[in-house]
Design a protein around this motif. Structure first.
Motif, PDB file in Angstrom:
ATOM      1  N   VAL A   1      33.899  51.518  38.160  1.00 50.57           N
ATOM      2  CA  VAL A   1      34.047  50.187  37.585  1.00 50.57           C
ATOM      3  C   VAL A   1      35.035  49.383  38.423  1.00 50.57           C
ATOM      4  O   VAL A   1      34.828  48.197  38.662  1.00 50.57           O
ATOM      5  CB  VAL A   1      34.510  50.270  36.103  1.00 50.57           C
ATOM      6  N   ASP A   2      36.120  50.034  38.887  1.00 50.59           N
ATOM      7  CA  ASP A   2      37.106  49.338  39.704  1.00 50.59           C
ATOM      8  C   ASP A   2      36.500  48.854  41.012  1.00 50.59           C
ATOM      9  O   ASP A   2      36.807  47.760  41.477  1.00 50.59           O
ATOM     10  CB  ASP A   2      38.305  50.248  39.995  1.00 50.59           C
ATOM     11  N   SER A   3      35.653  49.674  41.629  1.00 52.26           N
ATOM     12  CA  SER A   3      35.053  49.263  42.895  1.00 52.26           C
ATOM     13  C   SER A   3      34.058  48.117  42.697  1.00 52.26           C
ATOM     14  O   SER A   3      33.976  47.206  43.522  1.00 52.26           O
ATOM     15  CB  SER A   3      34.383  50.444  43.583  1.00 52.26           C
ATOM     16  N   VAL A   4      33.335  48.122  41.589  1.00 50.79           N
ATOM     17  CA  VAL A   4      32.404  47.036  41.293  1.00 50.79           C
ATOM     18  C   VAL A   4      33.186  45.760  41.004  1.00 50.79           C
ATOM     19  O   VAL A   4      32.849  44.673  41.496  1.00 50.79           O
ATOM     20  CB  VAL A   4      31.485  47.396  40.104  1.00 50.79           C
ATOM     21  N   SER A   5      34.248  45.886  40.233  1.00 57.61           N
ATOM     22  CA  SER A   5      35.087  44.740  39.916  1.00 57.61           C
ATOM     23  C   SER A   5      35.750  44.197  41.178  1.00 57.61           C
ATOM     24  O   SER A   5      35.828  42.980  41.373  1.00 57.61           O
ATOM     25  CB  SER A   5      36.158  45.149  38.898  1.00 57.61           C
ATOM     26  N   GLY A   6      36.213  45.086  42.022  1.00 55.72           N
ATOM     27  CA  GLY A   6      36.834  44.670  43.282  1.00 55.72           C
ATOM     28  C   GLY A   6      35.839  43.977  44.190  1.00 55.72           C
ATOM     29  O   GLY A   6      36.168  42.980  44.840  1.00 55.72           O
ATOM     30  N   LEU A   7      34.639  44.511  44.237  1.00 59.20           N
ATOM     31  CA  LEU A   7      33.590  43.903  45.065  1.00 59.20           C
ATOM     32  C   LEU A   7      33.203  42.522  44.529  1.00 59.20           C
ATOM     33  O   LEU A   7      33.036  41.573  45.302  1.00 59.20           O
ATOM     34  CB  LEU A   7      32.364  44.817  45.096  1.00 59.20           C
ATOM     35  N   ALA A   8      33.102  42.391  43.228  1.00 61.78           N
ATOM     36  CA  ALA A   8      32.781  41.098  42.624  1.00 61.78           C
ATOM     37  C   ALA A   8      33.897  40.097  42.890  1.00 61.78           C
ATOM     38  O   ALA A   8      33.638  38.925  43.195  1.00 61.78           O
ATOM     39  CB  ALA A   8      32.562  41.252  41.123  1.00 61.78           C
ATOM     40  N   SER A   9      35.133  40.551  42.802  1.00 60.40           N
ATOM     41  CA  SER A   9      36.278  39.682  43.081  1.00 60.40           C
ATOM     42  C   SER A   9      36.278  39.225  44.532  1.00 60.40           C
ATOM     43  O   SER A   9      36.521  38.056  44.834  1.00 60.40           O
ATOM     44  CB  SER A   9      37.574  40.421  42.757  1.00 60.40           C
ATOM     45  N   LEU A  10      35.981  40.131  45.436  1.00 59.10           N
ATOM     46  CA  LEU A  10      35.909  39.794  46.863  1.00 59.10           C
ATOM     47  C   LEU A  10      34.794  38.785  47.127  1.00 59.10           C
ATOM     48  O   LEU A  10      34.986  37.808  47.849  1.00 59.10           O
ATOM     49  CB  LEU A  10      35.679  41.060  47.693  1.00 59.10           C
ATOM     50  N   ALA A  11      33.645  39.001  46.505  1.00 59.22           N
ATOM     51  CA  ALA A  11      32.519  38.090  46.684  1.00 59.22           C
ATOM     52  C   ALA A  11      32.865  36.695  46.167  1.00 59.22           C
ATOM     53  O   ALA A  11      32.524  35.679  46.794  1.00 59.22           O
ATOM     54  CB  ALA A  11      31.279  38.628  45.968  1.00 59.22           C
TER      55      ALA A  11
END
Length: 61
Positions: A2-12
């Motif tokens: 979940v953290d990696s998905v959230s981090g990726l969404a934040s980066l995008a």
């Protein structure tokens, strides 16, 4: 995960905001360049229309 998905969404999201800002800056730069070109053309026309330009300007005097 979940953290990696959230981090990726934040980066995008950050990248999208940065791209939008870059696009806006480029649009402003293009407008400024168009304005400077028009002003330069106006100055050339003004110089060409003067009586001194018709008889020639001695730039070496």
């Amino acid at each position: 995960m979940v953290d990696s998905v959230s981090g990726l969404a934040s980066l995008a999201t950050r990248m999208s905001v940065q791209q939008t800002a870059l696009d806006a800056n480029v649009a402003v730069l293009n407008k400024i360049q168009d304005q400077q070109e028009a002003e330069g053309e106006a100055v050339v026309k003004l110089i060409e229309s003067t009586s001194a330009a018709k008889g020639g300007i001695d730039v070496y005097a």
